[in-house]
Structure formats: C-alpha cells, structure tokens
Design a protein around this motif. Structure first.
Motif, PDB file in Angstrom:
ATOM      1  N   ARG A 344     -16.776 -33.906  29.452  1.00 15.55           N
ATOM      2  CA  ARG A 344     -15.375 -33.475  29.638  1.00 15.55           C
ATOM      3  C   ARG A 344     -14.682 -34.481  30.548  1.00 15.55           C
ATOM      4  NH1 ARG A 344     -14.477 -27.968  28.784  1.00 15.55           N
ATOM      5  NH2 ARG A 344     -12.303 -28.488  29.208  1.00 15.55           N
ATOM      6  N   VAL A 347     -11.498 -33.324  32.684  1.00 12.27           N
ATOM      7  CA  VAL A 347     -11.826 -32.402  33.771  1.00 12.27           C
ATOM      8  C   VAL A 347     -12.583 -33.134  34.879  1.00 12.27           C
ATOM      9  CG1 VAL A 347     -13.098 -30.312  34.375  1.00 12.27           C
ATOM     10  CG2 VAL A 347     -11.844 -30.429  32.212  1.00 12.27           C
ATOM     11  N   SER A 350     -10.216 -35.153  37.014  1.00 14.48           N
ATOM     12  CA  SER A 350      -9.443 -34.337  37.953  1.00 14.48           C
ATOM     13  C   SER A 350     -10.283 -33.915  39.152  1.00 14.48           C
ATOM     14  CB  SER A 350      -8.900 -33.102  37.227  1.00 14.48           C
ATOM     15  OG  SER A 350      -8.089 -33.467  36.131  1.00 14.48           O
ATOM     16  N   SER A 452      -3.189 -34.079  35.986  1.00 16.61           N
ATOM     17  CA  SER A 452      -4.231 -34.236  34.976  1.00 16.61           C
ATOM     18  C   SER A 452      -4.700 -32.877  34.476  1.00 16.61           C
ATOM     19  CB  SER A 452      -5.406 -35.022  35.567  1.00 16.61           C
ATOM     20  OG  SER A 452      -6.461 -35.141  34.639  1.00 16.61           O
ATOM     21  N   LEU A 453      -4.877 -31.936  35.384  1.00 19.87           N
ATOM     22  CA  LEU A 453      -5.318 -30.597  34.988  1.00 19.87           C
ATOM     23  C   LEU A 453      -4.245 -29.845  34.210  1.00 19.87           C
ATOM     24  CD1 LEU A 453      -7.213 -29.395  38.193  1.00 19.87           C
ATOM     25  CD2 LEU A 453      -8.206 -29.906  35.960  1.00 19.87           C
ATOM     26  N   ARG A 459      -6.900 -32.584  29.442  1.00 19.06           N
ATOM     27  CA  ARG A 459      -7.954 -31.685  29.912  1.00 19.06           C
ATOM     28  C   ARG A 459      -8.981 -31.397  28.822  1.00 19.06           C
ATOM     29  NH1 ARG A 459      -4.745 -27.915  31.302  1.00 19.06           N
ATOM     30  NH2 ARG A 459      -5.129 -26.499  29.539  1.00 19.06           N
TER      31      ARG A 459
END
Length: 465
Positions: A344, A347, A350, A452-453, A459
C-alpha cells in the motif's frame, strides 16, 4: 501485420493452433538485484553521482581560490540556476528523443566539459572567465540528465521490480555521498583543481561506457527515438502491455509519440503539465512531494547547522546529526531493496511522512546531542522510505509517453523549488529560534501527509507484484 487466412465456406473448422509457450518466468520476473542490465545501470548511476559530487568539490575549491567569498558563491549559484530553469524542458526532451539517448548525450557532454576544464587548468590559473561558463554549462546539462536518468528504470525491468530498483538507487546515492567527498579532497590535494576536474571527467566516462551497454525494454512509445536500443527489427515485444495506467504501449501509443515529436517543445510541456493535473494519482502525489520537501528541506539543510551552533555542539555535532540522517535514509533504501515490494504505497507514504515530521520536530527539542542524532536517524529512515516509495509509484502509474516530463516536474519539486526557502528559514531562526522553525517545518510536512491520506486514488494505489 499479415491477416490470418480464412477457411473456405463449408469447410470443417480447423482445430485451434496450440498456444505459444509462455516466456520463462525467471526471465520476466528476474529480481532487479540479479539482473545484469539493472546492475550496469546502477553502477553507471553511482559513478555519475560520485562524479557530480567530485565536480562540486573541484568547483568550490577553484572558486574560493579565485576571488572573494561573494564571487565564489556567485559561481556556485550559476550552476544551480540553469538546472532549475531548464529542468522542465529537460523532461520534454527526454520524452521527445528517448531517455537513453538523452542520458548518453548529456553524460558525454558533461565528460567533455570536465576534461576541457581540467586541460585548461593545467596551463592557466582558475578564474571567473573559466569557472562561470563551466558552471552554467554543467547546470544546463544536469537539467537534461536528471529527468532522463529518472525515466529509465521502467525501461530496464518489470513493473513489479520498480520499488526494489528505487531502493537500490537510494543505496547507490548514499555510497556516492560517502565516497565522493574524500575522493574529491584527495584529488585536490594530489593535483589541485585540475586533477579534481579530471577525476570527475573520468567518472563520467566510466558512467558513459556502462550506459552504452545498458539495454532498454523496447517500449514503442520511444522506439523511433531510441532505435539503437531496439532488440529486434519490427518485433513488437511490448504490444498491448498493460502498465497499470490503461495506456497502450504498442503501435497506437507509438503513433501518438511520433505525433508529439512534431509539436513545439512548449506544447509538449503544456501537455505534460495537463497530464499531471488530470491524473488522479500524480496530481496529489506531486503536490505532496512539493509541500513535504518545503517542510523538511529548510530545517534539515539550514536549521541543523544553526541548531548545532545554538546548542554549542559545534562542527562535530553537526557532522553527527547529518550522519544520522544519512544512516537512516540508507537503511530505508536497503530495506526497500531487500523487500522489493510495498503493498500500500500511498498509505505507507503518509505514515512515514507523519513519523518523519514528528522526528524532525524532536531534533530541535532533544536534550542532548545523542538524542538529536537518534531523532535525525528516524527522520532519515522515514523520509527516505517515503521518497523511494513515491518514486516507484510515480514511475508505475505514469504513461511511458510522459515519463520524462513527469520525472522533471517531480525533480523540480524536490531539488529546484525547496532551496528557495533557505533564506526565509535562516531569517526565521534569527527571529524566533530553532525550535519554532523546526515545528513549523514539521507541521508543513504533516500537512502534506494529511493531503496524501485525503486523496482516495493515492491512498488506494498499488504497486505491481
């Protein structure tokens, strides 16, 4: 392409031809650290990185011997200005003519510039008349080299190996930073500025020889520009290849690429910027890169020196803190090179940016130098991992026709824009002290992580495996 003959009407339908044997898995999925082609590129990249740093040592030494400190600073700034101004044009040229061709041409020119300066310095003393044009030329060539070399990895290996390649590249960069300083200093002490410039030229020549032996995957989006790298005349080994972007890398995309080469450079540049602005992953990714780099760059590059002075740690403390950054970033690159895949990436980016922001603020409030060094190591580990993952994700989701332009924008966001904040950081430290400035930088970096999230496409992005 020849059409398949059809059987006569009423004839029995022939049995289907046996499916072609699949390509060996070991060839298609060869790990990057066991791929000789990738290793040749990596060695060439390392030699070029060391050559860059040795050149900077040689230029700084010659400039300080030439005139006043202000004149020396002017010479060094002359090298940075064209790189920032021409970086986006370098990305357009990489897409227009093919990254391999641009890398080889710019490396050849850099080698010739270094050897010419070394030859002139053997018969004359360094002066602004020589150093200023050399700095300008080298900065312009760097603006061509950096986007092109950044666009090469997707053409060297399979998409599933891009994260590992970025980790290996990070390790190579750390090796270059560690070895270049002593090597440049040794060259200056043995033969003066001429020997240092000659050493840089020799390293670029080594890089050039290795790059000439690198084979790239025949992506037909730049086959016309890099025809010398095509491994089979008229053989379409990339037709219908899915790069994860929905972009055809076969003959249709090749036609688009040929049409683009007929457009003016500014039109291609505008097209690249529109491509990023409309891309659901690249748009937030570039924005996050720019914001977090602004947050980290000032405190890490200017604030650390002022912090060491404020705390009385001196040059020794400064060196240890910088070393902590380097060790952490090197560990992040090694981790990614060994693991090879991050499930990921959006994620992970972040989380690591938030962790790095907290560690950055902790440096300024650490009660002792060892704790500041530890916080710097955590910062380097977090930011280094986020940067490598971002680079792999950027290269995975970008259409082959736009790799050079996207790479140039990302490089400009990290290397070209961030240094502009250094005077403001220095003035802020003089007014409020190091603690509030580090907190402000950490808050800006955390803002980038939050953005970013908040980007669903970023994401949810995945790296191939």
């Amino acid at each position: 392409m020849t059409s398949t003959p059809q059987p006569p009407l009423g004839a029995p339908t022939p049995a289907p031809a046996p499916a072609p044997a699949p390509a060996p898995v070991s060839a298609a999925e060869r790990p990057a650290h066991r791929d000789g082609n990738v290793l040749r590129w990596l060695t060439a990249y390392t030699a070029s990185m060391i050559g860059d740093a040795v050149y900077f040592v040689a230029l700084a030494w010659a400039a300080t011997r030439t005139g006043s400190p202000g004149q020396a600073g002017l010479v060094l700034a002359l090298g940075a200005a064209p790189r920032a101004v021409l970086m986006l044009a370098g990305g357009v040229i990489a897409d227009r003519f093919g990254p391999r061709r641009v890398v080889i041409a710019s490396d050849t020119a850099r080698c010739l510039v270094m050897l010419a300066v070394a030859a002139l310095l053997t018969v004359t003393d360094p002066g602004l008349w020589l150093l200023a044009p050399a700095a300008l030329a080298f900065g312009a060539l760097d603006a061509l080299f950096l986007p092109a070399v950044g666009a090469l990895p997707p053409r060297l290996t399979t998409p599933g190996q891009l994260a590992r390649v970025q980790g290996m590249r990070g390790v190579a960069a750390r090796i270059g930073l560690v070895t270049a300083g002593p090597l440049g200093g040794l060259a200056v002490s043995v033969g003066g500025s001429a020997a240092a410039f000659g050493t840089a030229g020799a390293l670029f020549a080594l890089s050039l020889a290795l790059l000439a032996a690198v084979r790239i995957r025949p992506l037909h989006t730049d086959a016309d520009a890099d025809a010398d790298a095509d491994t089979g005349s008229g053989t379409d080994t990339g037709t219908g290849t899915d790069t994860g972007t929905g972009t055809d890398t076969g003959p249709g995309a090749s036609a688009v690429a040929r049409a683009e080469t007929e457009q003016p450079l500014h039109t291609q540049l505008a097209d690249g910027l529109r491509y990023i602005a409309r891309h659901p992953v690249l748009r937030p990714l570039v924005l996050v890169l720019a914001i977090t780099e602004l947050g980290f760059s000032g405190p890490a590059n200017i604030g650390i020196a002022l912090l060491a002075q404020e705390r009385g740690w001196g040059a020794t403390g400064l060196g240890w803190i910088i070393g902590g950054f380097g060790i952490g970033a090197g560990a992040a690159s090694a981790l990614l090179a060994v693991r090879g895949r991050i499930p990921r990436p959006g994620v992970v980016q972040s989380i690591t940016l938030i962790t790095g922001a907290a560690a950055l603020a902790a440096i300024a409030y650490a009660p002792s130098m060892p704790l500041a060094v530890a916080a710097a190591g955590c910062t380097g580990l977090s930011v280094g991992l986020a940067g490598a993952v971002s680079a792999a994700l950027q290269q995975t989701v970008t259409a082959p026709t736009h790799l050079g332009r996207v790479t140039s924008v990302c490089t400009l966001a990290t290397l070209g824009v961030a240094p502009l904040c250094y005077p403001a950081v220095g003035a802020a430290v003089g007014t409020w002290g190091t603690g509030p400035v580090f907190l402000a930088g950490a808050a800006l970096s955390a803002l980038g992580a939050a953005l970013s999230l908040c980007a669903p496409a970023l994401r949810a992005a995945r790296l191939p495996h």
